[in-house]
Design an enzyme around this catalytic site. Structure first.
Site, PDB file in Angstrom:
ATOM      1  N   CYS A 134       0.831  -1.212   0.000  1.00 46.72           N
ATOM      2  CA  CYS A 134       0.000   0.000   0.000  1.00 46.72           C
ATOM      3  C   CYS A 134       0.860   1.255   0.000  1.00 46.72           C
ATOM      4  CB  CYS A 134      -0.928  -0.023   1.215  1.00 46.72           C
ATOM      5  SG  CYS A 134      -1.925   1.469   1.357  1.00 46.72           S
ATOM      6  N   CYS A 137      -0.357   4.074   2.207  1.00 48.22           N
ATOM      7  CA  CYS A 137      -0.103   3.855   3.637  1.00 48.22           C
ATOM      8  C   CYS A 137       1.371   4.072   3.964  1.00 48.22           C
ATOM      9  CB  CYS A 137      -0.457   2.430   4.062  1.00 48.22           C
ATOM     10  SG  CYS A 137      -1.973   1.786   3.384  1.00 48.22           S
ATOM     11  N   ASP A 138       2.255   3.522   3.163  1.00 50.01           N
ATOM     12  CA  ASP A 138       3.657   3.405   3.564  1.00 50.01           C
ATOM     13  C   ASP A 138       4.642   4.214   2.729  1.00 50.01           C
ATOM     14  OD1 ASP A 138       2.832   1.608   5.505  1.00 50.01           O
ATOM     15  OD2 ASP A 138       3.003  -0.103   4.163  1.00 50.01           O
TER      16      ASP A 138
END
Ligand code: NAP
Length: 312
Positions: A134, A137-138
């Site tokens: 992701c 997300c990261d």
């Protein structure tokens, strides 16, 4: 005889827990069958910085633990079992786990989707330690670093374009010499100066599990068999997702891509009284906050359905 539950929630990611919080606060005493590995995809991430309300972010597993406690605080009963079969052709609905059977007036399906993984030896060990599924997300953790993305579809292009805004450079590794992605996404990625492509190549392994972080990736040329090692700081696997709908096949309508079909703008499946929330019905957005939003919708829709169908 088994008590018939008013709401049974299957699955325990942000969608399931949010549905549980709303249903419990409406005095519907929901039963959540969380799965043996509870918590969903956020259990595989580290710091979550895009879930609103947490200025400094928080760890994915901590967010899920907080949601679990919040659901329990209002009276959700949680059972850590996997659902093995359902029967939505009879009423009350029937939900079976390995050991037990449950009757339910309404069911909320929140079983999520799973990222397809490469299956190479170090992948699991380095997940959340440089391996991610992701970018939203990261990606932030890889600012000004060297990033690799695996895949040739729209997801891979989207991840690469997002990461190109953050990283020093982004290499896209694809197993063929042609992308599967839509023309527009291909064009954007191909003309982005920070993105380069490694064609006809697959990931053989990820280094360095013993150091607990990603330092390099072993790539194999599928034509020549030659294996090369490329230094990278982060590896994003974007080879597609699989909705966890196997046990619902034949029970509710599924879309051709396997996701649960819901009436647009609602969480209603093809079976009245059965609702689907979160990634199991969403191949597009797949965010914790959108999953939580549809979890809320499912609980409110279930509540309305119960009032209309089983008054008193
Ligand atoms: P996808 O279209 O199925 O693409 C998966 C890609 O990963 C393919 O290029 C495939 O290679 C590769 N792949 C699969 N298994 C692999 C493996 N084991 N090792 C190496 N490579 C592997 O999946 P997706 O990109 O997630 O897209 C899914 C759907 O969502 C599509 O309909 C897509 O259009 C849509 N989507 C749209 C957007 C957007 O419009 N912004 C964004 C994301 C997703 P091959 O090409 O060789 O099969």
């Amino acid at each position: 005889m088994a008590v018939t539950r008013r709401i049974v929630i299957i699955g325990s990611g942000p969608a399931g827990y949010t549905a549980a919080i709303y249903a419990a606060r409406a005095n519907l005493a929901p039963l959540m069958i969380s799965g043996i590995q509870a918590g969903g995809q956020l259990m595989l991430t580290t710091l979550v910085e895009n879930y609103p309300g947490f200025v400094d972010g928080l760890m994915g597993p901590d967010l899920m633990e907080a949601m679990r406690q919040q659901a329990e605080r209002f009276g959700t009963e949680i059972i850590a079992e996997d659902v093995t079969a359902v029967d939505f052709s009879r009423r009350p609905f029937h939900v079976r786990t390995g050991d037990r059977e449950y009757d339910a007036l309404t069911v909320i399906i929140a079983t999520g989707a799973s990222s397809k993984m490469l299956g190479v030896p170090s992948e699991k060990l380095l997940m959340g330690r440089g391996v991610s599924t992701c970018a939203t997300c990261d990606g932030f953790f890889f600012r000004d670093q060297n990033i690799m993305v695996v895949g040739g579809g729209d997801s891979a292009m989207e991840e690469a374009l997002y990461l190109a805004r953050l990283g020093r450079k982004v290499e896209v590794v694809h197993r063929r010499d042609r992308l599967r992605a839509s023309k527009i996404m291909q064009e954007r990625a191909l003309k982005n100066p920070k993105i380069s492509f490694v064609w006809n190549s697959v990931v053989d392994d990820i280094l360095d599990a013993s150091a607990g972080k990603v330092t390099a990736v072993k790539l194999r040329d599928v034509d020549t068999g030659e294996v090369t090692e490329r230094p990278v700081d982060g590896l994003f696997v974007a080879i597609g997702h699989q909705p966890n709908t196997g046990i619902f096949r034949g029970q509710i309508d599924l879309l051709p891509n396997g996701y649960a079909r819901v009436t647009p703008g609602t969480t209603q499946t093809s079976v009245p009284g059965v609702f689907a929330a979160g990634d199991v019905q969403d191949s597009m957005w797949r965010q914790a906050v959108t999953a939580a939003g549809t979890g809320c919708m499912a609980a409110l829709e279930a509540e309305r359905y119960l009032e209309a169908t089983y008054p008193g």
